[in-house]
Scaffold this motif. Structure first.
Motif, PDB file in Angstrom:
ATOM      1  N   ALA A  28      38.148  37.404  37.716  1.00  0.00           N
ATOM      2  CA  ALA A  28      36.758  37.857  37.706  1.00  0.00           C
ATOM      3  C   ALA A  28      36.187  37.877  39.123  1.00  0.00           C
ATOM      4  N   ALA A  47      29.777  34.991  36.307  1.00  0.00           N
ATOM      5  CA  ALA A  47      30.847  35.714  35.603  1.00  0.00           C
ATOM      6  C   ALA A  47      32.139  34.913  35.601  1.00  0.00           C
ATOM      7  N   SER A 104      26.358  34.113  30.006  1.00  0.00           N
ATOM      8  CA  SER A 104      26.390  35.570  30.173  1.00  0.00           C
ATOM      9  C   SER A 104      24.999  36.182  30.083  1.00  0.00           C
ATOM     10  N   ILE A 107      23.393  37.008  33.364  1.00  0.00           N
ATOM     11  CA  ILE A 107      24.021  38.019  34.234  1.00  0.00           C
ATOM     12  C   ILE A 107      23.400  39.384  33.949  1.00  0.00           C
ATOM     13  N   CYS A 111      27.273  42.386  30.074  1.00  0.00           N
ATOM     14  CA  CYS A 111      28.150  41.209  30.077  1.00  0.00           C
ATOM     15  C   CYS A 111      28.043  40.446  28.757  1.00  0.00           C
ATOM     16  N   VAL A 115      31.170  39.841  26.202  1.00  0.00           N
ATOM     17  CA  VAL A 115      31.564  38.500  25.762  1.00  0.00           C
ATOM     18  C   VAL A 115      31.593  38.427  24.239  1.00  0.00           C
ATOM     19  N   SER A 147      39.350  40.474  32.828  1.00  0.00           N
ATOM     20  CA  SER A 147      38.600  39.604  33.740  1.00  0.00           C
ATOM     21  C   SER A 147      38.229  40.328  35.037  1.00  0.00           C
ATOM     22  N   PHE A 150      35.402  42.661  34.271  1.00  0.00           N
ATOM     23  CA  PHE A 150      34.196  41.885  33.971  1.00  0.00           C
ATOM     24  C   PHE A 150      33.496  41.468  35.260  1.00  0.00           C
ATOM     25  N   ILE A 153      31.646  44.462  36.473  1.00  0.00           N
ATOM     26  CA  ILE A 153      30.456  44.704  35.643  1.00  0.00           C
ATOM     27  C   ILE A 153      29.331  43.746  36.023  1.00  0.00           C
ATOM     28  N   ALA A 154      29.686  42.508  36.304  1.00  0.00           N
ATOM     29  CA  ALA A 154      28.674  41.497  36.646  1.00  0.00           C
ATOM     30  C   ALA A 154      27.896  41.865  37.897  1.00  0.00           C
ATOM     31  N   PRO A 158      31.202  48.704  37.408  1.00  0.00           N
ATOM     32  CA  PRO A 158      32.200  48.445  36.362  1.00  0.00           C
ATOM     33  C   PRO A 158      33.532  49.155  36.533  1.00  0.00           C
TER      34      PRO A 158
END
Length: 280
Positions: A28, A47, A104, A107, A111, A115, A147, A150, A153-154, A158
């Motif tokens: 991540a 994240a 999450s 964030i 996210c 999750v 991961s 993700f 994305i955080a 993305p």
């Protein structure tokens, strides 16, 4: 009493399989860095915590559903060794999942959705996909490889880390199939895995194809200027390990135990390669 608490605590710690969970957390972080985040971004750090908690929770969650199989395949794990009860293991995994969902929320909304979807996939895998052979392997590899994405994305990017997720997906799919070959005896009365459907030798060939695809794709992050020369130099070690695993398994099925360990080591070195590529 104190001794019993220590035994329980050690068993809970062991059930999280820290090596695998930390790899996911590192993935991540790398995904966020590749996506352009600064090295100490709050969303990225959150994240990392979410990915760690989901990964750590998935291990005792799996142990709960595999408790009968593990009596044969992994008798030293906390449930078959009687250090934890099935209920304790399940509640611990749900606690970790709950923390992941809560974090999450700090964030972004996407996210949170990912999750919750991942937890849904984990449950679906345990009660349904696990018995579908190859489909189950795909689900596990997909969740493990997410991961990197993700992390992107955080931090609001993305798509930047999708290639890293793709590479990991092929590597992990190969590993999951080899694990099923390794566990054929324990799975015999509870699951219908790929090696049971098509035979152990053919399943090993399929696993090796996935590993070789990962090898062939491995130079792309460097060639596409996502990662630097440190990645290219270090990823050669991963490729050599993967090729060695392929050669050994094609020659002799008895090498699957060692191969599962080597692919796990290859994944760890791959994470190091990506870190070096992102910083050098």
């Amino acid at each position: 009493m104190k001794s019993r608490i220590l035994i329980k605590g050690r068993a809970l710690f062991e059930s999280m399989r820290m090596f695998t969970s930390i790899l996911g957390m590192a993935g991540a972080y790398i995904g966020g860095i590749v996506a352009g985040a600064p090295y100490f971004s709050i969303p990225l750090l959150l994240a990392m915590g979410v990915v760690f908690l989901v990964g750590a929770g998935s291990m005792p969650f799996n142990d709960y559903f595999d408790r009968e199989v593990d009596v044969i395949s992994h008798p030293n794990r906390p449930i078959p060794s009687k250090r934890l009860s099935p209920k304790e293991t399940l509640y611990f995994s749900l606690l970790l999942f709950s923390f992941a969902v809560v974090i999450s929320m700090f964030i972004n909304l996407l996210c949170v959705v990912i999750v919750l979807a991942s937890l849904g996939f984990l449950y679906s895998y345990e009660v349904f996909f696990k018995n579908q052979g190859f489909v189950g392997n795909i689900v596990v590899a997909f969740l493990s490889s997410m991961s990197f994405t993700f992390g992107g994305i955080a931090v609001g990017n993305p798509f930047a880390s999708l290639l890293l997720s793709l590479l990991t997906f092929f590597l992990f799919t190969g590993r999951e199939i080899l694990k099923d070959v390794q566990d054929v005896e324990g799975d015999l009365f509870t699951r219908k895995t790929l090696p049971m459907r098509i035979g152990e030798k053919k399943a090993v060939v399929v696993a090796c194809i996935f590993l070789m695809v990962a090898v062939l794709l491995s130079p792309l992050p460097y060639l596409l200027h996502q990662l630097g020369i440190g990645y290219l130099i270090t990823i050669i070690i991963v490729d050599v390990l993967a090729i060695y695993v392929v050669i050994q398994n094609i020659k002799d099925l008895r090498h699957t135990d060692r191969s599962v360990t080597l692919t796990r080591i290859a994944a760890a070195i791959g994470v190091i390669a990506i870190i070096l590529g992102a910083t050098l």
